[in-house]
Design a protein around this motif. Structure first.
Motif, PDB file in Angstrom:
ATOM      1  N   THR A 194      19.955  12.386   1.129  1.00 28.13           N
ATOM      2  CA  THR A 194      19.884  12.304   2.583  1.00 28.13           C
ATOM      3  C   THR A 194      19.870  10.838   2.998  1.00 28.13           C
ATOM      4  OG1 THR A 194      17.462  12.213   2.756  1.00 28.13           O
ATOM      5  CG2 THR A 194      18.474  14.400   2.570  1.00 28.13           C
ATOM      6  N   GLU A 195      19.835  10.606   4.302  1.00 28.88           N
ATOM      7  CA  GLU A 195      19.782   9.247   4.811  1.00 28.88           C
ATOM      8  C   GLU A 195      18.516   8.516   4.410  1.00 28.88           C
ATOM      9  OE1 GLU A 195      19.938   9.547   9.034  1.00 28.88           O
ATOM     10  OE2 GLU A 195      18.091  10.713   9.194  1.00 28.88           O
ATOM     11  N   LEU A 196      17.474   9.257   3.982  1.00 32.69           N
ATOM     12  CA  LEU A 196      16.229   8.628   3.560  1.00 32.69           C
ATOM     13  C   LEU A 196      16.411   7.783   2.305  1.00 32.69           C
ATOM     14  CD1 LEU A 196      13.687  11.550   4.133  1.00 32.69           C
ATOM     15  CD2 LEU A 196      14.158   9.604   5.619  1.00 32.69           C
ATOM     16  N   ASP A 197      17.431   8.066   1.522  1.00 28.64           N
ATOM     17  CA  ASP A 197      17.683   7.274   0.320  1.00 28.64           C
ATOM     18  C   ASP A 197      17.996   5.819   0.650  1.00 28.64           C
ATOM     19  OD1 ASP A 197      17.258   9.474  -1.235  1.00 28.64           O
ATOM     20  OD2 ASP A 197      19.382   9.910  -1.595  1.00 28.64           O
ATOM     21  N   ASN A 198      18.330   5.539   1.919  1.00 25.07           N
ATOM     22  CA  ASN A 198      18.639   4.169   2.346  1.00 25.07           C
ATOM     23  C   ASN A 198      17.423   3.392   2.816  1.00 25.07           C
ATOM     24  OD1 ASN A 198      21.685   3.580   2.408  1.00 25.07           O
ATOM     25  ND2 ASN A 198      21.557   5.643   3.214  1.00 25.07           N
ATOM     26  N   THR A 199      16.309   4.073   3.056  1.00 28.13           N
ATOM     27  CA  THR A 199      15.167   3.386   3.668  1.00 28.13           C
ATOM     28  C   THR A 199      13.826   3.660   2.996  1.00 28.13           C
ATOM     29  OG1 THR A 199      14.881   5.226   5.240  1.00 28.13           O
ATOM     30  CG2 THR A 199      16.259   3.377   5.942  1.00 28.13           C
ATOM     31  N   LEU A 200      13.682   4.769   2.306  1.00 25.46           N
ATOM     32  CA  LEU A 200      12.369   5.226   1.879  1.00 25.46           C
ATOM     33  C   LEU A 200      11.877   4.519   0.622  1.00 25.46           C
ATOM     34  CD1 LEU A 200      10.127   7.282   2.526  1.00 25.46           C
ATOM     35  CD2 LEU A 200      11.267   8.872   0.971  1.00 25.46           C
ATOM     36  N   ALA A 201      10.601   4.121   0.656  1.00 24.33           N
ATOM     37  CA  ALA A 201       9.903   3.579  -0.511  1.00 24.33           C
ATOM     38  C   ALA A 201       8.473   4.108  -0.480  1.00 24.33           C
ATOM     39  CB  ALA A 201       9.914   2.058  -0.503  1.00 24.33           C
ATOM     40  N   LEU A 202       7.954   4.480  -1.635  1.00 26.25           N
ATOM     41  CA  LEU A 202       6.600   5.037  -1.738  1.00 26.25           C
ATOM     42  C   LEU A 202       5.785   4.245  -2.738  1.00 26.25           C
ATOM     43  CD1 LEU A 202       7.422   8.875  -1.950  1.00 26.25           C
ATOM     44  CD2 LEU A 202       6.856   7.554   0.091  1.00 26.25           C
ATOM     45  N   THR A 203       4.526   4.041  -2.408  1.00 25.08           N
ATOM     46  CA  THR A 203       3.593   3.388  -3.313  1.00 25.08           C
ATOM     47  C   THR A 203       2.222   4.020  -3.137  1.00 25.08           C
ATOM     48  OG1 THR A 203       2.746   1.252  -4.079  1.00 25.08           O
ATOM     49  CG2 THR A 203       2.944   1.557  -1.691  1.00 25.08           C
ATOM     50  N   GLY A 204       1.244   3.570  -3.929  1.00 20.51           N
ATOM     51  CA  GLY A 204      -0.107   4.098  -3.811  1.00 20.51           C
ATOM     52  C   GLY A 204      -0.752   3.690  -2.500  1.00 20.51           C
ATOM     53  N   ILE A 205      -1.647   4.520  -2.006  1.00 18.33           N
ATOM     54  CA  ILE A 205      -2.239   4.267  -0.699  1.00 18.33           C
ATOM     55  C   ILE A 205      -3.122   3.016  -0.706  1.00 18.33           C
ATOM     56  CG2 ILE A 205      -4.320   5.690  -1.024  1.00 18.33           C
ATOM     57  CD1 ILE A 205      -3.785   6.742   1.862  1.00 18.33           C
ATOM     58  N   LYS A 206      -3.771   2.733  -1.823  1.00 19.09           N
ATOM     59  CA  LYS A 206      -4.628   1.549  -1.904  1.00 19.09           C
ATOM     60  C   LYS A 206      -3.800   0.276  -1.891  1.00 19.09           C
ATOM     61  CE  LYS A 206      -8.437   3.813  -4.369  1.00 19.09           C
ATOM     62  NZ  LYS A 206      -9.272   3.831  -5.595  1.00 19.09           N
ATOM     63  N   GLN A 207      -2.720   0.262  -2.665  1.00 18.33           N
ATOM     64  CA  GLN A 207      -1.858  -0.918  -2.693  1.00 18.33           C
ATOM     65  C   GLN A 207      -1.231  -1.169  -1.319  1.00 18.33           C
ATOM     66  OE1 GLN A 207      -1.849   1.445  -4.985  1.00 18.33           O
ATOM     67  NE2 GLN A 207      -2.292   0.416  -6.940  1.00 18.33           N
ATOM     68  N   ALA A 208      -0.812  -0.105  -0.648  1.00 20.24           N
ATOM     69  CA  ALA A 208      -0.197  -0.262   0.669  1.00 20.24           C
ATOM     70  C   ALA A 208      -1.214  -0.752   1.695  1.00 20.24           C
ATOM     71  CB  ALA A 208       0.399   1.065   1.118  1.00 20.24           C
ATOM     72  N   THR A 210      -3.848  -2.612   1.140  1.00 20.18           N
ATOM     73  CA  THR A 210      -4.096  -4.034   0.874  1.00 20.18           C
ATOM     74  C   THR A 210      -2.944  -4.881   1.395  1.00 20.18           C
ATOM     75  OG1 THR A 210      -5.366  -3.458  -1.110  1.00 20.18           O
ATOM     76  CG2 THR A 210      -4.548  -5.720  -0.935  1.00 20.18           C
ATOM     77  N   LEU A 211      -1.726  -4.404   1.173  1.00 19.04           N
ATOM     78  CA  LEU A 211      -0.556  -5.136   1.645  1.00 19.04           C
ATOM     79  C   LEU A 211      -0.512  -5.191   3.163  1.00 19.04           C
ATOM     80  CD1 LEU A 211       1.874  -6.556   0.310  1.00 19.04           C
ATOM     81  CD2 LEU A 211       3.150  -4.424   0.550  1.00 19.04           C
ATOM     82  N   ALA A 212      -1.032  -4.154   3.817  1.00 23.39           N
ATOM     83  CA  ALA A 212      -1.055  -4.103   5.274  1.00 23.39           C
ATOM     84  C   ALA A 212      -2.201  -4.928   5.866  1.00 23.39           C
ATOM     85  CB  ALA A 212      -1.178  -2.664   5.751  1.00 23.39           C
ATOM     86  N   GLY A 213      -3.065  -5.427   5.023  1.00 22.34           N
ATOM     87  CA  GLY A 213      -4.181  -6.235   5.506  1.00 22.34           C
ATOM     88  C   GLY A 213      -5.329  -5.424   6.067  1.00 22.34           C
ATOM     89  N   MET A 214      -5.473  -4.175   5.628  1.00 20.83           N
ATOM     90  CA  MET A 214      -6.588  -3.344   6.084  1.00 20.83           C
ATOM     91  C   MET A 214      -7.120  -2.511   4.917  1.00 20.83           C
ATOM     92  SD  MET A 214      -4.511  -0.570   8.417  1.00 20.83           S
ATOM     93  CE  MET A 214      -3.268   0.510   7.685  1.00 20.83           C
ATOM     94  N   PRO A 215      -7.716  -3.162   3.918  1.00 22.01           N
ATOM     95  CA  PRO A 215      -8.248  -2.443   2.749  1.00 22.01           C
ATOM     96  C   PRO A 215      -9.278  -1.388   3.173  1.00 22.01           C
ATOM     97  CG  PRO A 215      -8.259  -4.812   2.372  1.00 22.01           C
ATOM     98  CD  PRO A 215      -7.933  -4.609   3.820  1.00 22.01           C
ATOM     99  N   GLY A 216      -9.184  -0.235   2.560  1.00 15.78           N
ATOM    100  CA  GLY A 216     -10.122   0.839   2.870  1.00 15.78           C
ATOM    101  C   GLY A 216      -9.724   1.675   4.065  1.00 15.78           C
ATOM    102  N   LYS A 217      -8.654   1.305   4.755  1.00 20.76           N
ATOM    103  CA  LYS A 217      -8.202   2.055   5.918  1.00 20.76           C
ATOM    104  C   LYS A 217      -6.798   2.615   5.674  1.00 20.76           C
ATOM    105  CE  LYS A 217     -10.802  -0.483   9.450  1.00 20.76           C
ATOM    106  NZ  LYS A 217     -10.697  -1.200  10.745  1.00 20.76           N
ATOM    107  N   VAL A 218      -6.408   3.541   6.524  1.00 24.61           N
ATOM    108  CA  VAL A 218      -5.054   4.100   6.459  1.00 24.61           C
ATOM    109  C   VAL A 218      -4.443   4.051   7.858  1.00 24.61           C
ATOM    110  CG1 VAL A 218      -5.618   5.616   4.523  1.00 24.61           C
ATOM    111  CG2 VAL A 218      -5.834   6.486   6.866  1.00 24.61           C
ATOM    112  N   THR A 219      -3.111   4.144   7.905  1.00 18.12           N
ATOM    113  CA  THR A 219      -2.420   4.149   9.198  1.00 18.12           C
ATOM    114  C   THR A 219      -2.720   5.413   9.974  1.00 18.12           C
ATOM    115  OG1 THR A 219      -0.652   2.794   8.280  1.00 18.12           O
ATOM    116  CG2 THR A 219      -0.177   3.972  10.330  1.00 18.12           C
ATOM    117  N   GLY A 220      -2.744   6.543   9.268  1.00 21.62           N
ATOM    118  CA  GLY A 220      -2.983   7.809   9.939  1.00 21.62           C
ATOM    119  C   GLY A 220      -2.985   8.972   8.971  1.00 21.62           C
TER     120      GLY A 220
END
Length: 411
Positions: A194-208, A210-220
Protein backbone atom coordinates in the motif's frame (compact mmCIF):
# COMPACT_ATOMS: atom_id res chain seq x y z
CA UNK A 1 -45.93 -30.02 -19.80
CA UNK A 2 -47.30 -27.82 -22.56
CA UNK A 3 -45.43 -24.60 -23.34
CA UNK A 4 -47.53 -21.48 -24.02
CA UNK A 5 -47.83 -20.69 -27.72
CA UNK A 6 -45.91 -17.34 -27.65
CA UNK A 7 -43.02 -18.92 -25.71
CA UNK A 8 -42.81 -21.87 -28.09
CA UNK A 9 -42.73 -19.71 -31.24
CA UNK A 10 -40.47 -17.05 -29.66
CA UNK A 11 -37.85 -19.62 -28.60
CA UNK A 12 -38.16 -21.36 -31.96
CA UNK A 13 -37.43 -18.11 -33.78
CA UNK A 14 -34.42 -17.56 -31.51
CA UNK A 15 -32.96 -21.01 -32.07
CA UNK A 16 -33.59 -21.60 -35.74
CA UNK A 17 -31.20 -20.59 -38.49
CA UNK A 18 -32.45 -17.63 -40.49
CA UNK A 19 -32.43 -17.21 -44.21
CA UNK A 20 -30.93 -13.75 -43.81
CA UNK A 21 -27.25 -13.78 -42.87
CA UNK A 22 -27.53 -10.11 -41.88
CA UNK A 23 -30.16 -10.94 -39.27
CA UNK A 24 -28.01 -13.74 -37.86
CA UNK A 25 -25.00 -11.43 -37.77
CA UNK A 26 -26.93 -8.67 -35.96
CA UNK A 27 -28.29 -11.18 -33.46
CA UNK A 28 -24.77 -12.39 -32.70
CA UNK A 29 -23.56 -8.79 -32.35
CA UNK A 30 -26.41 -8.02 -29.93
CA UNK A 31 -25.58 -10.96 -27.70
CA UNK A 32 -21.82 -10.30 -27.90
CA UNK A 33 -22.24 -6.61 -27.08
CA UNK A 34 -24.39 -7.44 -24.08
CA UNK A 35 -21.89 -10.06 -22.88
CA UNK A 36 -18.97 -7.63 -23.16
CA UNK A 37 -20.82 -4.76 -21.48
CA UNK A 38 -22.06 -6.86 -18.56
CA UNK A 39 -18.68 -8.58 -18.11
CA UNK A 40 -16.79 -5.26 -18.05
CA UNK A 41 -19.27 -3.82 -15.56
CA UNK A 42 -18.79 -6.82 -13.26
CA UNK A 43 -14.99 -6.53 -13.45
CA UNK A 44 -14.92 -2.75 -12.86
CA UNK A 45 -17.26 -2.88 -9.86
CA UNK A 46 -15.35 -5.84 -8.42
CA UNK A 47 -12.05 -3.93 -8.66
CA UNK A 48 -13.61 -0.89 -6.98
CA UNK A 49 -14.95 -3.17 -4.24
CA UNK A 50 -11.46 -4.58 -3.86
CA UNK A 51 -9.97 -1.12 -3.36
CA UNK A 52 -12.65 -0.38 -0.77
CA UNK A 53 -11.89 -3.62 1.10
CA UNK A 54 -8.13 -3.14 1.04
CA UNK A 55 -8.46 0.43 2.30
CA UNK A 56 -10.39 -0.86 5.31
CA UNK A 57 -8.31 -3.96 5.97
CA UNK A 58 -4.76 -3.03 4.98
CA UNK A 59 -4.32 0.73 5.27
CA UNK A 60 -6.65 1.22 8.24
CA UNK A 61 -5.21 -1.96 9.71
CA UNK A 62 -1.83 -0.24 10.16
CA UNK A 63 -2.66 3.41 10.85
CA UNK A 64 -5.00 4.47 13.69
CA UNK A 65 -8.72 4.15 13.03
CA UNK A 66 -9.21 6.70 15.81
CA UNK A 67 -6.87 8.33 18.34
CA UNK A 68 -7.10 10.29 21.59
CA UNK A 69 -4.28 12.73 22.32
CA UNK A 70 -3.27 15.28 24.97
CA UNK A 71 -1.66 18.60 24.22
CA UNK A 72 1.57 18.01 26.17
CA UNK A 73 1.61 14.21 25.87
CA UNK A 74 0.00 11.50 27.99
CA UNK A 75 1.78 10.19 31.05
CA UNK A 76 -1.18 8.14 32.39
CA UNK A 77 -2.25 6.46 29.17
CA UNK A 78 -3.72 3.48 31.02
CA UNK A 79 -6.41 5.80 32.44
CA UNK A 80 -7.35 6.88 28.92
CA UNK A 81 -7.53 3.25 27.76
CA UNK A 82 -9.77 2.29 30.68
CA UNK A 83 -12.04 5.26 29.95
CA UNK A 84 -12.45 4.72 26.21
CA UNK A 85 -12.96 0.97 26.59
CA UNK A 86 -16.11 1.74 28.53
CA UNK A 87 -17.65 2.27 25.10
CA UNK A 88 -18.84 -1.07 23.66
CA UNK A 89 -17.91 0.10 20.16
CA UNK A 90 -14.19 0.11 21.10
CA UNK A 91 -12.60 -3.31 20.56
CA UNK A 92 -9.09 -2.50 21.79
CA UNK A 93 -6.76 0.41 22.57
CA UNK A 94 -2.99 0.86 22.72
CA UNK A 95 -0.56 3.77 23.31
CA UNK A 96 1.61 5.23 20.56
CA UNK A 97 4.13 7.96 19.90
CA UNK A 98 3.94 9.73 16.54
CA UNK A 99 6.82 11.64 14.99
CA UNK A 100 7.64 13.20 11.63
CA UNK A 101 11.25 12.71 10.70
CA UNK A 102 13.85 11.74 8.13
CA UNK A 103 15.64 8.43 7.68
CA UNK A 104 19.06 8.45 6.07
CA UNK A 105 21.42 5.76 4.82
CA UNK A 106 24.52 6.23 2.65
CA UNK A 107 23.65 9.81 1.72
CA UNK A 108 20.11 8.91 0.71
CA UNK A 109 17.35 10.50 2.76
CA UNK A 110 13.59 9.98 2.82
CA UNK A 111 10.81 11.45 4.99
CA UNK A 112 9.03 9.02 7.33
CA UNK A 113 6.06 8.91 9.65
CA UNK A 114 7.61 7.27 12.71
CA UNK A 115 5.34 5.45 15.17
CA UNK A 116 6.51 4.27 18.54
CA UNK A 117 4.47 1.23 19.55
CA UNK A 118 4.11 -1.16 22.47
CA UNK A 119 4.73 -4.60 20.87
CA UNK A 120 2.64 -6.48 23.44
CA UNK A 121 -0.46 -4.31 22.78
CA UNK A 122 -0.04 -3.32 19.12
CA UNK A 123 -1.37 -6.59 17.59
CA UNK A 124 -4.71 -5.99 19.33
CA UNK A 125 -5.25 -2.70 17.46
CA UNK A 126 -3.49 -3.31 14.13
CA UNK A 127 -2.63 -6.03 11.65
CA UNK A 128 1.13 -5.63 11.98
CA UNK A 129 1.62 -9.36 12.59
CA UNK A 130 0.45 -10.02 9.02
CA UNK A 131 3.63 -8.39 7.75
CA UNK A 132 6.15 -8.86 10.57
CA UNK A 133 6.90 -11.99 12.57
CA UNK A 134 6.11 -11.83 16.29
CA UNK A 135 9.78 -12.49 17.20
CA UNK A 136 10.84 -9.47 15.16
CA UNK A 137 8.10 -7.35 16.67
CA UNK A 138 9.21 -8.24 20.20
CA UNK A 139 12.68 -6.86 19.47
CA UNK A 140 11.17 -3.37 19.35
CA UNK A 141 10.62 -3.56 23.13
CA UNK A 142 14.30 -4.20 23.80
CA UNK A 143 16.58 -1.46 25.09
CA UNK A 144 18.56 -1.16 21.84
CA UNK A 145 17.33 1.15 19.09
CA UNK A 146 15.61 -0.90 16.39
CA UNK A 147 13.25 0.07 13.60
CA UNK A 148 10.90 -1.42 11.00
CA UNK A 149 10.65 0.30 7.62
CA UNK A 150 8.16 0.28 4.77
CA UNK A 151 9.43 -1.66 1.76
CA UNK A 152 9.41 1.36 -0.59
CA UNK A 153 11.47 3.49 1.83
CA UNK A 154 14.02 0.71 2.32
CA UNK A 155 14.32 0.31 -1.44
CA UNK A 156 14.75 4.03 -2.06
CA UNK A 157 17.59 4.42 0.42
CA UNK A 158 19.09 1.02 -0.39
CA UNK A 159 18.86 -0.34 3.16
CA UNK A 160 18.75 -4.04 4.04
CA UNK A 161 18.26 -5.96 7.27
CA UNK A 162 20.98 -5.28 9.82
CA UNK A 163 21.97 -1.86 8.45
CA UNK A 164 22.34 1.12 10.80
CA UNK A 165 20.05 3.97 9.78
CA UNK A 166 20.19 7.58 10.94
CA UNK A 167 16.83 9.01 12.00
CA UNK A 168 16.50 12.78 12.33
CA UNK A 169 13.56 14.34 14.18
CA UNK A 170 13.16 18.14 14.15
CA UNK A 171 12.92 19.92 17.49
CA UNK A 172 9.53 20.87 18.87
CA UNK A 173 10.49 24.55 18.77
CA UNK A 174 12.86 25.59 16.01
CA UNK A 175 14.07 28.61 18.01
CA UNK A 176 14.99 26.80 21.22
CA UNK A 177 15.38 23.10 20.41
CA UNK A 178 17.73 21.52 17.94
CA UNK A 179 16.98 18.45 15.86
CA UNK A 180 17.50 15.08 17.52
CA UNK A 181 19.52 12.37 15.83
CA UNK A 182 19.48 8.67 16.64
CA UNK A 183 20.88 5.56 14.95
CA UNK A 184 18.57 2.56 14.56
CA UNK A 185 19.18 -0.98 13.41
CA UNK A 186 16.85 -2.11 10.62
CA UNK A 187 15.37 -5.42 11.84
CA UNK A 188 12.34 -5.77 9.57
CA UNK A 189 10.77 -4.55 6.31
CA UNK A 190 6.99 -4.07 6.02
CA UNK A 191 5.54 -5.25 2.70
CA UNK A 192 1.96 -4.01 2.97
CA UNK A 193 1.67 -3.33 -0.80
CA UNK A 194 0.00 0.00 0.00
CA UNK A 195 0.99 3.65 0.01
CA UNK A 196 2.13 3.19 3.62
CA UNK A 197 5.26 1.46 2.33
CA UNK A 198 6.46 4.95 1.29
CA UNK A 199 6.12 6.59 4.70
CA UNK A 200 5.71 4.14 7.57
CA UNK A 201 8.40 3.40 10.16
CA UNK A 202 7.92 1.65 13.51
CA UNK A 203 10.08 1.56 16.60
CA UNK A 204 9.71 0.86 20.32
CA UNK A 205 7.57 3.25 22.29
CA UNK A 206 10.36 4.10 24.75
CA UNK A 207 12.87 4.92 22.03
CA UNK A 208 10.32 7.08 20.21
CA UNK A 209 9.34 8.94 23.39
CA UNK A 210 13.00 9.73 24.11
CA UNK A 211 13.50 10.90 20.54
CA UNK A 212 10.41 13.10 20.85
CA UNK A 213 11.82 14.72 23.97
CA UNK A 214 9.12 13.45 26.34
CA UNK A 215 10.45 10.35 28.15
CA UNK A 216 7.74 8.46 30.01
CA UNK A 217 4.96 10.01 27.93
CA UNK A 218 3.13 9.04 24.75
CA UNK A 219 1.47 11.05 21.99
CA UNK A 220 -1.86 9.36 22.50
CA UNK A 221 -3.93 6.20 22.47
CA UNK A 222 -5.11 4.58 19.22
CA UNK A 223 -8.41 2.73 19.05
CA UNK A 224 -9.70 -0.25 17.11
CA UNK A 225 -13.45 -0.08 16.49
CA UNK A 226 -16.16 -2.59 15.67
CA UNK A 227 -17.58 -0.25 13.02
CA UNK A 228 -15.21 2.08 11.17
CA UNK A 229 -17.96 4.56 10.44
CA UNK A 230 -18.64 5.07 14.15
CA UNK A 231 -15.17 6.62 14.59
CA UNK A 232 -16.28 10.29 14.73
CA UNK A 233 -19.00 9.51 17.28
CA UNK A 234 -16.70 7.36 19.44
CA UNK A 235 -14.01 10.05 19.53
CA UNK A 236 -16.56 12.74 20.38
CA UNK A 237 -18.07 10.72 23.24
CA UNK A 238 -14.61 9.83 24.57
CA UNK A 239 -13.51 13.47 24.64
CA UNK A 240 -16.63 14.37 26.64
CA UNK A 241 -15.73 11.70 29.23
CA UNK A 242 -12.05 12.67 29.44
CA UNK A 243 -12.57 16.41 29.79
CA UNK A 244 -10.54 19.50 28.91
CA UNK A 245 -7.13 19.23 27.28
CA UNK A 246 -7.77 16.11 25.26
CA UNK A 247 -8.09 16.11 21.47
CA UNK A 248 -9.08 13.42 19.03
CA UNK A 249 -8.81 12.43 15.40
CA UNK A 250 -10.15 9.61 13.28
CA UNK A 251 -9.58 7.96 9.91
CA UNK A 252 -12.21 10.08 8.12
CA UNK A 253 -9.82 13.03 8.48
CA UNK A 254 -6.62 11.20 7.52
CA UNK A 255 -7.91 8.73 4.90
CA UNK A 256 -11.44 10.00 4.29
CA UNK A 257 -10.60 11.71 1.00
CA UNK A 258 -9.24 8.47 -0.39
CA UNK A 259 -12.32 6.55 0.74
CA UNK A 260 -14.71 9.05 -0.83
CA UNK A 261 -12.61 9.14 -4.01
CA UNK A 262 -12.90 5.36 -4.34
CA UNK A 263 -16.67 5.45 -3.87
CA UNK A 264 -17.09 8.38 -6.26
CA UNK A 265 -15.00 6.58 -8.86
CA UNK A 266 -17.08 3.44 -8.39
CA UNK A 267 -20.33 5.36 -8.89
CA UNK A 268 -19.09 7.28 -11.94
CA UNK A 269 -17.44 4.32 -13.63
CA UNK A 270 -20.46 2.17 -12.81
CA UNK A 271 -22.72 4.75 -14.46
CA UNK A 272 -20.57 4.91 -17.59
CA UNK A 273 -20.39 1.13 -17.85
CA UNK A 274 -24.16 0.92 -17.32
CA UNK A 275 -24.57 3.19 -20.35
CA UNK A 276 -22.46 0.73 -22.35
CA UNK A 277 -24.74 -2.09 -21.16
CA UNK A 278 -27.74 0.05 -22.18
CA UNK A 279 -26.33 0.62 -25.66
CA UNK A 280 -25.65 -3.10 -26.03
CA UNK A 281 -29.16 -3.92 -24.83
CA UNK A 282 -30.74 -1.57 -27.33
CA UNK A 283 -28.87 -3.30 -30.14
CA UNK A 284 -31.64 -5.83 -29.64
CA UNK A 285 -33.95 -3.25 -31.28
CA UNK A 286 -32.13 -3.40 -34.62
CA UNK A 287 -31.90 -7.18 -34.42
CA UNK A 288 -35.60 -7.67 -33.79
CA UNK A 289 -36.61 -5.11 -36.42
CA UNK A 290 -34.62 -7.11 -38.96
CA UNK A 291 -36.24 -10.31 -37.71
CA UNK A 292 -39.68 -8.75 -38.15
CA UNK A 293 -38.82 -7.81 -41.74
CA UNK A 294 -37.40 -11.28 -42.37
CA UNK A 295 -40.40 -13.07 -40.90
CA UNK A 296 -43.26 -10.95 -42.24
CA UNK A 297 -44.62 -13.85 -44.28
CA UNK A 298 -44.58 -16.20 -41.29
CA UNK A 299 -46.18 -13.55 -39.08
CA UNK A 300 -48.95 -13.13 -41.67
CA UNK A 301 -49.53 -16.91 -41.78
CA UNK A 302 -49.78 -17.00 -37.97
CA UNK A 303 -52.31 -14.20 -38.11
CA UNK A 304 -54.43 -16.03 -40.71
CA UNK A 305 -54.32 -19.15 -38.54
CA UNK A 306 -55.89 -17.19 -35.69
CA UNK A 307 -52.94 -15.77 -33.72
CA UNK A 308 -54.00 -12.61 -31.95
CA UNK A 309 -52.16 -9.30 -31.90
CA UNK A 310 -51.26 -9.99 -28.27
CA UNK A 311 -49.76 -13.35 -29.20
CA UNK A 312 -47.58 -11.83 -31.95
CA UNK A 313 -46.50 -9.12 -29.52
CA UNK A 314 -45.58 -11.76 -26.92
CA UNK A 315 -43.60 -13.84 -29.43
CA UNK A 316 -41.11 -11.07 -30.13
CA UNK A 317 -40.95 -9.95 -26.51
CA UNK A 318 -40.00 -13.54 -25.61
CA UNK A 319 -37.37 -13.65 -28.36
CA UNK A 320 -35.77 -10.34 -27.36
CA UNK A 321 -35.92 -11.17 -23.64
CA UNK A 322 -34.24 -14.52 -24.31
CA UNK A 323 -31.42 -12.74 -26.14
CA UNK A 324 -31.09 -10.39 -23.13
CA UNK A 325 -31.14 -13.32 -20.67
CA UNK A 326 -28.51 -15.23 -22.63
CA UNK A 327 -26.22 -12.20 -22.98
CA UNK A 328 -26.62 -11.21 -19.32
CA UNK A 329 -25.99 -14.74 -18.03
CA UNK A 330 -22.87 -15.21 -20.16
CA UNK A 331 -21.67 -11.70 -19.29
CA UNK A 332 -21.98 -12.25 -15.54
CA UNK A 333 -20.28 -15.66 -15.77
CA UNK A 334 -17.37 -14.31 -17.84
CA UNK A 335 -17.16 -11.15 -15.69
CA UNK A 336 -16.89 -13.20 -12.49
CA UNK A 337 -14.12 -15.34 -13.99
CA UNK A 338 -12.21 -12.24 -15.13
CA UNK A 339 -12.69 -10.55 -11.75
CA UNK A 340 -11.22 -13.59 -9.99
CA UNK A 341 -8.23 -13.69 -12.36
CA UNK A 342 -7.57 -9.94 -12.81
CA UNK A 343 -5.00 -9.68 -10.00
CA UNK A 344 -3.00 -12.69 -11.24
CA UNK A 345 -3.27 -11.47 -14.84
CA UNK A 346 -1.87 -8.03 -13.98
CA UNK A 347 0.95 -9.61 -11.98
CA UNK A 348 1.74 -11.85 -14.95
CA UNK A 349 1.94 -8.84 -17.27
CA UNK A 350 4.20 -7.03 -14.79
CA UNK A 351 6.49 -10.06 -14.66
CA UNK A 352 6.60 -10.55 -18.44
CA UNK A 353 7.23 -6.88 -19.31
CA UNK A 354 9.24 -6.00 -16.16
CA UNK A 355 7.03 -3.03 -15.37
CA UNK A 356 4.93 -2.02 -12.38
CA UNK A 357 1.57 -0.57 -13.38
CA UNK A 358 0.56 0.56 -9.88
CA UNK A 359 3.23 2.29 -7.82
CA UNK A 360 2.75 3.05 -4.14
CA UNK A 361 3.92 6.66 -4.53
CA UNK A 362 1.04 7.31 -6.96
CA UNK A 363 -1.70 4.80 -6.11
CA UNK A 364 -2.92 3.64 -2.68
CA UNK A 365 -2.17 0.00 -3.62
CA UNK A 366 0.54 -1.68 -5.68
CA UNK A 367 -1.73 -4.43 -6.98
CA UNK A 368 -5.22 -4.72 -8.44
CA UNK A 369 -7.61 -6.29 -5.90
CA UNK A 370 -11.13 -7.47 -6.63
CA UNK A 371 -14.14 -8.51 -4.60
CA UNK A 372 -17.32 -9.87 -6.15
CA UNK A 373 -20.46 -8.86 -4.27
CA UNK A 374 -23.79 -10.58 -4.79
CA UNK A 375 -25.64 -7.26 -4.53
CA UNK A 376 -23.69 -5.85 -7.47
CA UNK A 377 -24.37 -8.93 -9.59
CA UNK A 378 -28.08 -8.72 -8.82
CA UNK A 379 -28.14 -5.02 -9.70
CA UNK A 380 -26.27 -5.57 -12.98
CA UNK A 381 -28.46 -8.50 -13.99
CA UNK A 382 -31.72 -6.70 -13.22
CA UNK A 383 -30.59 -3.57 -15.08
CA UNK A 384 -29.48 -5.48 -18.18
CA UNK A 385 -32.65 -7.60 -18.28
CA UNK A 386 -34.89 -4.57 -17.79
CA UNK A 387 -33.17 -2.65 -20.59
CA UNK A 388 -33.37 -5.71 -22.84
CA UNK A 389 -37.08 -5.97 -22.14
CA UNK A 390 -37.61 -2.30 -22.98
CA UNK A 391 -35.69 -2.80 -26.23
CA UNK A 392 -38.16 -5.48 -27.35
CA UNK A 393 -41.29 -3.35 -27.08
CA UNK A 394 -41.00 -1.36 -30.32
CA UNK A 395 -40.06 -4.31 -32.60
CA UNK A 396 -42.78 -6.44 -30.96
CA UNK A 397 -45.34 -3.69 -31.54
CA UNK A 398 -44.10 -3.38 -35.13
CA UNK A 399 -44.61 -7.13 -35.64
CA UNK A 400 -48.12 -7.01 -34.19
CA UNK A 401 -49.06 -4.35 -36.77
CA UNK A 402 -48.17 -6.54 -39.77
CA UNK A 403 -51.22 -6.95 -42.06
CA UNK A 404 -51.54 -10.47 -43.52
CA UNK A 405 -52.85 -9.25 -46.92
CA UNK A 406 -49.94 -6.83 -47.42
CA UNK A 407 -47.33 -9.33 -46.23
CA UNK A 408 -48.57 -12.20 -48.43
CA UNK A 409 -49.22 -10.13 -51.55
CA UNK A 410 -45.93 -11.04 -53.22
CA UNK A 411 -45.45 -14.48 -51.65
Amino acid sequence: MKMPFPFFIGLRYTGTRRRSQLVSFLSGISITGLVVGVALLVVVLSVMNGFDRELRERILGLVPQAAIKYRSGLDDWQYVIDTVKGDDRVVAAAPFVQLDGLVSYKRKTEPVLLYGIEPSLEPSVSQIEKYIQSETLERLSATESTVLLGAAIAEKIGATLGDKLMVVVPGSDSHHSSAKIEYFELIGIIHSKTELDNTLALTGIKQAATLAGMPGKVTGVRLKLQDLFSAPSVVYQSLIKLGVGYTGTNWTRTQGNLYHAIHMSKNLVGLLMSLIVGIAAFNVVSTLVMVVVDKQGEIAILRTLGASTKSILSIFIVQGSFIGLLGTTLGIAIGCILALLVEDFVQLLETLFHVQFLKSDVYPLTYLPSEIRAGDLLHIASTALFLSFLATLYPAWKASRVQPADALRYE
